[in-house]
Design an enzyme around this catalytic site. Structure first.
Site, PDB file in Angstrom:
ATOM      1  N   ASP A  14       0.828  -1.216   0.000  1.00  0.00           N
ATOM      2  CA  ASP A  14       0.000   0.000   0.000  1.00  0.00           C
ATOM      3  C   ASP A  14       0.855   1.255   0.000  1.00  0.00           C
ATOM      4  OD1 ASP A  14      -2.055  -1.767   0.181  1.00  0.00           O
ATOM      5  OD2 ASP A  14      -2.828  -1.063   2.119  1.00  0.00           O
ATOM      6  N   LEU A  86       0.804   3.230   7.723  1.00  0.00           N
ATOM      7  CA  LEU A  86       0.571   1.924   7.092  1.00  0.00           C
ATOM      8  C   LEU A  86       1.566   0.874   7.576  1.00  0.00           C
ATOM      9  CD1 LEU A  86       0.145   3.123   3.375  1.00  0.00           C
ATOM     10  CD2 LEU A  86      -1.521   3.156   5.211  1.00  0.00           C
ATOM     11  N   SER A  90       2.224  -7.262   8.997  1.00  0.00           N
ATOM     12  CA  SER A  90       0.850  -7.346   8.485  1.00  0.00           C
ATOM     13  C   SER A  90       0.367  -8.771   8.215  1.00  0.00           C
ATOM     14  CB  SER A  90       0.737  -6.503   7.209  1.00  0.00           C
ATOM     15  OG  SER A  90       1.377  -7.161   6.133  1.00  0.00           O
ATOM     16  N   SER A 131      -8.170  -2.701  10.085  1.00  0.00           N
ATOM     17  CA  SER A 131      -8.350  -3.910   9.268  1.00  0.00           C
ATOM     18  C   SER A 131      -9.663  -4.634   9.539  1.00  0.00           C
ATOM     19  CB  SER A 131      -7.194  -4.869   9.569  1.00  0.00           C
ATOM     20  OG  SER A 131      -7.475  -6.150   9.104  1.00  0.00           O
ATOM     21  N   GLU A 133      -9.887  -7.651   9.748  1.00  0.00           N
ATOM     22  CA  GLU A 133      -9.584  -8.762  10.675  1.00  0.00           C
ATOM     23  C   GLU A 133     -10.143  -8.476  12.069  1.00  0.00           C
ATOM     24  OE1 GLU A 133      -7.721 -11.910  10.806  1.00  0.00           O
ATOM     25  OE2 GLU A 133      -8.348 -11.779   8.729  1.00  0.00           O
ATOM     26  N   TYR A 154      -2.386 -10.131  15.717  1.00  0.00           N
ATOM     27  CA  TYR A 154      -2.442  -9.023  14.744  1.00  0.00           C
ATOM     28  C   TYR A 154      -3.737  -8.234  14.914  1.00  0.00           C
ATOM     29  CZ  TYR A 154      -3.271  -6.779  10.193  1.00  0.00           C
ATOM     30  OH  TYR A 154      -3.576  -5.875   9.194  1.00  0.00           O
ATOM     31  N   LYS A 158      -4.518  -4.371  16.138  1.00  0.00           N
ATOM     32  CA  LYS A 158      -5.233  -3.421  15.276  1.00  0.00           C
ATOM     33  C   LYS A 158      -6.451  -2.824  16.003  1.00  0.00           C
ATOM     34  CE  LYS A 158      -2.922  -3.343  11.328  1.00  0.00           C
ATOM     35  NZ  LYS A 158      -2.378  -2.133  10.702  1.00  0.00           N
TER      36      LYS A 158
HETATM   37  P1  NAP Z   1       2.871  -4.766   3.787  1.00  0.00           P
HETATM   38  O1  NAP Z   1       3.060  -4.901   2.313  1.00  0.00           O
HETATM   39  O2  NAP Z   1       3.232  -5.894   4.677  1.00  0.00           O
HETATM   40  O3  NAP Z   1       3.672  -3.469   4.247  1.00  0.00           O
HETATM   41  C1  NAP Z   1       3.900  -3.170   5.593  1.00  0.00           C
HETATM   42  C2  NAP Z   1       5.048  -2.188   5.692  1.00  0.00           C
HETATM   43  O4  NAP Z   1       5.294  -1.941   7.088  1.00  0.00           O
HETATM   44  C3  NAP Z   1       6.368  -2.667   5.087  1.00  0.00           C
HETATM   45  O5  NAP Z   1       6.925  -1.658   4.276  1.00  0.00           O
HETATM   46  C4  NAP Z   1       7.258  -2.912   6.297  1.00  0.00           C
HETATM   47  O6  NAP Z   1       8.627  -2.615   6.101  1.00  0.00           O
HETATM   48  C5  NAP Z   1       6.694  -1.897   7.281  1.00  0.00           C
HETATM   49  N1  NAP Z   1       7.051  -2.251   8.652  1.00  0.00           N
HETATM   50  C6  NAP Z   1       6.929  -3.457   9.265  1.00  0.00           C
HETATM   51  N2  NAP Z   1       7.429  -3.400  10.517  1.00  0.00           N
HETATM   52  C7  NAP Z   1       7.879  -2.149  10.692  1.00  0.00           C
HETATM   53  C8  NAP Z   1       8.530  -1.494  11.758  1.00  0.00           C
HETATM   54  N3  NAP Z   1       8.842  -2.110  12.891  1.00  0.00           N
HETATM   55  N4  NAP Z   1       8.869  -0.176  11.605  1.00  0.00           N
HETATM   56  C9  NAP Z   1       8.606   0.471  10.438  1.00  0.00           C
HETATM   57  N5  NAP Z   1       7.989  -0.114   9.386  1.00  0.00           N
HETATM   58  C10 NAP Z   1       7.647  -1.409   9.514  1.00  0.00           C
HETATM   59  O7  NAP Z   1       1.352  -4.403   4.127  1.00  0.00           O
HETATM   60  P2  NAP Z   1       0.229  -3.737   3.204  1.00  0.00           P
HETATM   61  O8  NAP Z   1      -0.571  -4.808   2.587  1.00  0.00           O
HETATM   62  O9  NAP Z   1       0.842  -2.681   2.362  1.00  0.00           O
HETATM   63  O10 NAP Z   1      -0.713  -3.073   4.304  1.00  0.00           O
HETATM   64  C11 NAP Z   1      -0.494  -1.741   4.751  1.00  0.00           C
HETATM   65  C12 NAP Z   1      -1.191  -1.561   6.090  1.00  0.00           C
HETATM   66  O11 NAP Z   1      -2.591  -1.790   5.954  1.00  0.00           O
HETATM   67  C13 NAP Z   1      -0.718  -2.502   7.184  1.00  0.00           C
HETATM   68  O12 NAP Z   1      -0.786  -1.790   8.407  1.00  0.00           O
HETATM   69  C14 NAP Z   1      -1.756  -3.603   7.179  1.00  0.00           C
HETATM   70  O13 NAP Z   1      -1.819  -4.204   8.444  1.00  0.00           O
HETATM   71  C15 NAP Z   1      -3.004  -2.819   6.836  1.00  0.00           C
HETATM   72  N6  NAP Z   1      -4.057  -3.544   6.124  1.00  0.00           N
HETATM   73  C16 NAP Z   1      -3.776  -4.186   4.965  1.00  0.00           C
HETATM   74  C17 NAP Z   1      -4.798  -4.812   4.264  1.00  0.00           C
HETATM   75  C18 NAP Z   1      -4.538  -5.519   2.971  1.00  0.00           C
HETATM   76  O14 NAP Z   1      -5.421  -6.276   2.535  1.00  0.00           O
HETATM   77  N7  NAP Z   1      -3.425  -5.277   2.315  1.00  0.00           N
HETATM   78  C19 NAP Z   1      -6.117  -4.761   4.761  1.00  0.00           C
HETATM   79  C20 NAP Z   1      -6.360  -4.072   5.947  1.00  0.00           C
HETATM   80  C21 NAP Z   1      -5.324  -3.446   6.612  1.00  0.00           C
HETATM   81  P3  NAP Z   1       9.572  -3.529   5.159  1.00  0.00           P
HETATM   82  O15 NAP Z   1       9.255  -3.070   3.770  1.00  0.00           O
HETATM   83  O16 NAP Z   1      10.927  -3.178   5.620  1.00  0.00           O
HETATM   84  O17 NAP Z   1       9.170  -4.953   5.431  1.00  0.00           O
HETATM   85  O1  G4F Z   2      -3.887 -13.852   2.380  1.00  0.00           O
HETATM   86  P1  G4F Z   2      -4.058 -14.004   3.828  1.00  0.00           P
HETATM   87  O2  G4F Z   2      -2.848 -14.340   4.636  1.00  0.00           O
HETATM   88  O3  G4F Z   2      -4.753 -12.674   4.341  1.00  0.00           O
HETATM   89  P2  G4F Z   2      -5.571 -12.350   5.693  1.00  0.00           P
HETATM   90  O4  G4F Z   2      -5.229 -13.274   6.781  1.00  0.00           O
HETATM   91  O5  G4F Z   2      -6.994 -12.219   5.304  1.00  0.00           O
HETATM   92  O6  G4F Z   2      -4.963 -10.922   6.080  1.00  0.00           O
HETATM   93  C1  G4F Z   2      -4.808  -9.891   5.111  1.00  0.00           C
HETATM   94  O7  G4F Z   2      -5.991  -9.130   5.070  1.00  0.00           O
HETATM   95  C2  G4F Z   2      -6.309  -8.434   6.295  1.00  0.00           C
HETATM   96  C3  G4F Z   2      -7.621  -7.672   6.063  1.00  0.00           C
HETATM   97  O8  G4F Z   2      -8.699  -8.504   6.372  1.00  0.00           O
HETATM   98  C4  G4F Z   2      -5.171  -7.495   6.618  1.00  0.00           C
HETATM   99  F1  G4F Z   2      -5.467  -6.782   7.742  1.00  0.00           F
HETATM  100  C5  G4F Z   2      -3.884  -8.280   6.798  1.00  0.00           C
HETATM  101  O9  G4F Z   2      -2.806  -7.372   7.031  1.00  0.00           O
HETATM  102  C6  G4F Z   2      -3.593  -9.052   5.513  1.00  0.00           C
HETATM  103  O10 G4F Z   2      -3.317  -8.129   4.490  1.00  0.00           O
HETATM  104  O11 G4F Z   2      -5.130 -15.152   4.123  1.00  0.00           O
HETATM  105  C7  G4F Z   2      -6.424 -15.133   3.569  1.00  0.00           C
HETATM  106  C8  G4F Z   2      -7.114 -16.452   3.845  1.00  0.00           C
HETATM  107  C9  G4F Z   2      -7.031 -16.875   5.317  1.00  0.00           C
HETATM  108  O12 G4F Z   2      -8.280 -17.343   5.720  1.00  0.00           O
HETATM  109  C10 G4F Z   2      -6.034 -18.019   5.336  1.00  0.00           C
HETATM  110  O13 G4F Z   2      -6.244 -18.978   6.344  1.00  0.00           O
HETATM  111  O14 G4F Z   2      -6.455 -17.483   3.118  1.00  0.00           O
HETATM  112  C11 G4F Z   2      -6.282 -18.599   3.955  1.00  0.00           C
HETATM  113  N1  G4F Z   2      -5.147 -19.392   3.452  1.00  0.00           N
HETATM  114  C12 G4F Z   2      -5.230 -20.677   2.996  1.00  0.00           C
HETATM  115  N2  G4F Z   2      -4.027 -21.112   2.639  1.00  0.00           N
HETATM  116  C13 G4F Z   2      -3.873 -19.010   3.377  1.00  0.00           C
HETATM  117  C14 G4F Z   2      -3.149 -20.092   2.867  1.00  0.00           C
HETATM  118  N3  G4F Z   2      -3.263 -17.824   3.696  1.00  0.00           N
HETATM  119  C15 G4F Z   2      -1.926 -17.738   3.480  1.00  0.00           C
HETATM  120  N4  G4F Z   2      -1.310 -16.556   3.763  1.00  0.00           N
HETATM  121  N5  G4F Z   2      -1.176 -18.786   2.999  1.00  0.00           N
HETATM  122  C16 G4F Z   2      -1.743 -19.988   2.674  1.00  0.00           C
HETATM  123  O15 G4F Z   2      -1.061 -20.903   2.256  1.00  0.00           O
END
Ligand code: NAP
Ligand code: G4F
Length: 349
Positions: A14, A86, A90, A131, A133, A154, A158
């Site tokens: 993001d 962000l 995660s 999130s 979650e 996690y 959050k």
């Molecule tokens: P992401 O790709 O895992 O990116 C997370 C970023 O946080 C990375 O750049 C990571 O740094 C940085 N980070 C981790 N630990 C840190 C620390 N101790 N100090 C400073 N930075 C740190 O996650 P994303 O998918 O872009 O998501 C962005 C945010 O939205 C997260 O807070 C996530 O929990 C939340 N969120 C995501 C989703 C989704 O579906 N993607 C949905 C709901 C909420 P590095 O690059 O060095 O690893």
């Molecule tokens: O892709 P996931 O790991 O995403 P999850 O757990 O939904 O979390 C993501 O979305 C959240 C928003 O709802 C964010 F807050 C969070 O930071 C992250 O971006 O898993 C999705 C689903 C789960 O139910 C998991 O149990 O896929 C299922 N799954 C099945 N096999 C798997 C796998 N997930 C992962 N990562 N790897 C597998 O092999």
């Protein structure tokens, strides 16, 4: 006047898109990156500017969400108009393996930033990456009034961050907002999240580099949207007259199994069952079974609505991963992007 934004997690999925979007909007963008023994900035390398040349718009700073002094210094030096928080550990499954550091970064990290904003006395707007979650297994569809029932370290962290953001808004009048974003995916998604794990495996199997993919609970359902659209929602949330909290989602839910079906069929590989093995190691101690967001408030107040539907998202991601392996991609995904985003502001991955 040029606006200044500070992004924690700028090198993440993001963060990288948000940086690109804000640069497109004319912002000066500052981002916090972690030091590592190798470069981990691949997602933003195309945006990097040498700080020695004139008119630089993107600045990267070393920092960490566990380091209070570092965060305070950066906020006081940069004096951003907007902070997009962000940064987080995660990965839900990984949070069960490292609960303490997850809560330190994903929970206390937010408090450290809010305290720094409060103490700075600057009129900074704050966006918290909350999130879906947090809802756990509470019955879908989930909206801003659905109670939280977190089912992982996690999600617990959050929930704390959500509450502390709202509390700083109410107690100190800070323009602090929560975006409760449901899963959003795309071509920069981390390879250990299930959608990207699948689309990368599809491309590798197609290329003859792999034969199988090992997964956990493929019956889980998620409300999966397209990341770039969710980035625009984050920005819109901070442009409102009043600070508020918003659910951002498509309103549809699909299982991991459906994702597999569409991805393998689209790549011309046939029935996914030939390639998938279930492996216990990918199951979680507690699962969130079914997330479906109700994005009505975002539609009414932000005029935000998801354009990319489930099948389209899968095709966009498969096309991208096939292209990365120099395979001829079917191309429907690329066509969808061209049609739906004529003003596309991001670099195609
Ligand atoms: P992401 O790709 O895992 O990116 C997370 C970023 O946080 C990375 O750049 C990571 O740094 C940085 N980070 C981790 N630990 C840190 C620390 N101790 N100090 C400073 N930075 C740190 O996650 P994303 O998918 O872009 O998501 C962005 C945010 O939205 C997260 O807070 C996530 O929990 C939340 N969120 C995501 C989703 C989704 O579906 N993607 C949905 C709901 C909420 P590095 O690059 O060095 O690893
Ligand atoms: O892709 P996931 O790991 O995403 P999850 O757990 O939904 O979390 C993501 O979305 C959240 C928003 O709802 C964010 F807050 C969070 O930071 C992250 O971006 O898993 C999705 C689903 C789960 O139910 C998991 O149990 O896929 C299922 N799954 C099945 N096999 C798997 C796998 N997930 C992962 N990562 N790897 C597998 O092999």
């Amino acid at each position: 006047m040029e606006k200044k934004a500070l992004i924690t997690g700028i090198a993440g999925q993001d963060g990288s898109y948000l940086a690109e979007f804000l640069l497109y909007k004319g912002y000066q963008v500052h981002g916090i990156i972690r030091w590592d023994s190798i470069f981990t900035t691949e997602r933003i390398d195309h945006l990097y500017q040498d700080p020695h040349v004139n008119n630089v718009k993107l600045f990267l700073h070393y920092g960490d969400l566990s380091d209070t002094g570092n965060l305070e210094r950066l906020i006081n030096q940069i004096k951003p108009d907007e902070i997009y928080h962000l940064g987080a550990m995660s990965h839900v499954k990984v949070s069960f393996d490292m609960p303490e550091s997850t809560v330190n970064i994903d929970g206390l990290g937010t408090l450290r930033i809010l305290e720094a904003i409060k103490n700075s006395k600057l009129p900074i707007k704050f966006y918290m990456a909350s999130s879906s979650e947090m809802f756990g297994n509470n019955a879908p569809p989930q909206n801003e009034n659905t109670p939280f029932h977190p089912r992982s370290p996690y999600a617990c962290a959050k929930v704390f961050s959500f509450d502390i953001t709202r509390m700083y808004r109410e107690a100190y009048g800070i323009f602090a907002c929560n975006g409760i974003l449901f899963n959003h995916e795309g071509c920069r998604r981390g390879p250990t999240f299930v959608t990207r794990k699948i689309t990368m495996a599809v491309a590798k199997i197609k290329a003859g580099l792999e034969k199988k993919i090992y997964l956990g609970n493929i019956n889980a359902k998620r409300d999966w949207g397209f990341s770039q659209e969710y980035i625009e929602a984050m920005w819109q949330i901070l442009q409102q007259d009043q600070p508020d909290d918003f659910v951002i989602a498509t309103g549809e839910s699909h299982s991991v199994k459906e994702f597999l079906e569409v991805a393998f069929q689209y790549a011309g590989l046939g029935d996914f069952k030939q390639y998938v093995e279930i492996d216990d190691r990918y199951f979680r101690p507690a699962e969130v079974e079914n997330l479906i967001g109700d994005p009505l408030k975002a539609k009414n107040k932000l005029n935000w609505e998801a354009k990319i539907k489930f099948d389209e998202l899968v095709k966009i991601m498969v096309d991208s991963d096939m292209r990365r392996l120099n395979l001829a991609a079917p191309g429907e995904g690329d066509k969808i992007i061209k049609e739906k985003f004529p003003d596309k502001w991001w670099k195609v991955d």
